[in-house]
Write an enzyme that holds these catalytic residues in place. Sequence first.
Site, PDB file in Angstrom:
ATOM      1  N   TYR A  87     -31.789  26.291  89.362  1.00 10.94           N
ATOM      2  CA  TYR A  87     -31.659  27.168  88.197  1.00 10.94           C
ATOM      3  C   TYR A  87     -33.056  27.602  87.800  1.00 10.94           C
ATOM      4  O   TYR A  87     -33.864  26.779  87.377  1.00 10.94           O
ATOM      5  CB  TYR A  87     -30.984  26.423  87.042  1.00 10.94           C
ATOM      6  CG  TYR A  87     -30.591  27.305  85.879  1.00 10.94           C
ATOM      7  CD1 TYR A  87     -29.347  27.936  85.843  1.00 10.94           C
ATOM      8  CD2 TYR A  87     -31.456  27.537  84.821  1.00 10.94           C
ATOM      9  CE1 TYR A  87     -28.975  28.758  84.786  1.00 10.94           C
ATOM     10  CE2 TYR A  87     -31.103  28.357  83.762  1.00 10.94           C
ATOM     11  CZ  TYR A  87     -29.860  28.960  83.751  1.00 10.94           C
ATOM     12  OH  TYR A  87     -29.496  29.777  82.707  1.00 10.94           O
TER      13      TYR A  87
ATOM     14  N   TYR B 246     -22.152  24.502  81.071  1.00 10.47           N
ATOM     15  CA  TYR B 246     -23.329  24.964  80.320  1.00 10.47           C
ATOM     16  C   TYR B 246     -23.780  23.933  79.278  1.00 10.47           C
ATOM     17  O   TYR B 246     -24.934  23.919  78.878  1.00 10.47           O
ATOM     18  CB  TYR B 246     -23.019  26.286  79.599  1.00 10.47           C
ATOM     19  CG  TYR B 246     -22.928  27.504  80.487  1.00 10.47           C
ATOM     20  CD1 TYR B 246     -23.140  27.417  81.862  1.00 10.47           C
ATOM     21  CD2 TYR B 246     -22.636  28.752  79.955  1.00 10.47           C
ATOM     22  CE1 TYR B 246     -23.048  28.531  82.665  1.00 10.47           C
ATOM     23  CE2 TYR B 246     -22.552  29.875  80.751  1.00 10.47           C
ATOM     24  CZ  TYR B 246     -22.758  29.769  82.114  1.00 10.47           C
ATOM     25  OH  TYR B 246     -22.667  30.885  82.891  1.00 10.47           O
TER      26      TYR B 246
END
Length: 450
Positions: free
Chosen positions: A320, A412
């Site tokens: 990420y 998330y």
Amino acid sequence: APLGGCGHRGATSAERSLRWRCGAPRPPRQLSARRKLVSRPRGRSGFTSKELYFLIVAWCVPCLVSLDTLQELCRKEKLTCKSIGITKRNLNNYEVEYLCDYKVVKDMEYYLVKWKGWPDSTNTWEPLQNLKCPLLLQQFSNDKHNYLSQVKKNNNKTLRPAIARYIVKKAKQRIALQKWQDELNRRKNHKGMIFVENTVDLEGPPTDFYYINEYKPAPGISLVSEVTFGCSCTDCFLEKCCPTEAGVVLAYNKNQQIKIPPGTPIYECNSRCQCGPDCPNRIVQKGTQYSLCIFRTSNGCGWGVKTLVKIKRMSFVMEYVGEVITSEEAERRGQLYDNKGITYLFDLDYESDEFTVDAARYGNVSHFVNHSCDPNLQVFNVFIDNLDTRLPRIALFSTRTIYAGEELTFDYQMKGSGDTSSDSIDHSPAKKRVRTVCKCGAVTCRGYLN
Ligand SMILES: [Zn+2]
Ligand SMILES: [Zn+2]
Ligand SMILES: [Zn+2]
Ligand SMILES: [Zn+2]
């Protein structure tokens, strides 16, 4: 446009058009110097296409001529220029870019053809038997059927132009997505390929997204720390290696799968280590190995990412990445962003909460990975060349076998620390966040993204 209209006797046609384009001719000395350096076949203009591309770009930018004119110029000078759509193939032959419309006249089928490298105004009706583009014909037919399946066929007069408009939009979208896919694959530095697919709506490539391979630190933030330790193992799998030095165990087994529980950091071998690229403790640093596809979801979740190959359980899938900013800056951006923007903010809360990764504008494929309350990817903190515990890298590993075609998701809310309590988010003092409804569809769905 008066192409070559101010021609001089003795000048090459390329020089002529340069005069026309730039006003004053440039001394030819520099050109002959360039000629010596380049020994590629040249057209009758005397320049290689690369040279002319250079000339056009470097000399004539102020002219800001239209794409149509540039294409016309290239064609006149018999130059290929891939970035404006003039290729060897369509320079001498006409190449169909896409089909715009369809009609039957006296039992003959005709298609309205957009020619590659030519403006819309030169579109022509061509009989079917002249067209040698089975793929484009197939796409035309598919798009037509898709459109007809979506609308009520009650008004035949307005239907035909509407179909044609839709088909042209679809064709342009396909070209734009292909171009974006090419760009992503040019930029990425890992093994796995990136594909782009939208069979759902007319959405094109994102307009404000820039592909990066690694963190982009904001001014004042340094990602370069003095690595104080590099191992000198002969076998990093068996010896006391970099993880031991950091007080943790080696994260991987012999099959390159992660074997440590979530929340435990990964310390990989780094640039100071004696071991080579085949060291079993170098996984995340090698980047994504799988071919992935950014696709348009049909359940209203925008873009998503699916794998095109089977991924073994506990395997590294992607990192990420985004801009690394301070948490204060993240707070400020969070106020400005809409709900969607907020979901790209990833707090690096491994040991402190000083920094946040913002993947809203700068990111890699992970930017497009959707949230799920029952995800198949899990987040880990990774330290490689930067051992600053405030700045871990974020790696996503599969939690189970993921089959080809399956969408990739991560939670998330489940950040690197493994903290699943959302209290700190929901009840932050004096600040109301608009809540975003979760559409993940999992049995265990919590209902909201934040
Ligand atoms: Zn080692
Ligand atoms: Zn090492
Ligand atoms: Zn090693
Ligand atoms: Zn959910």
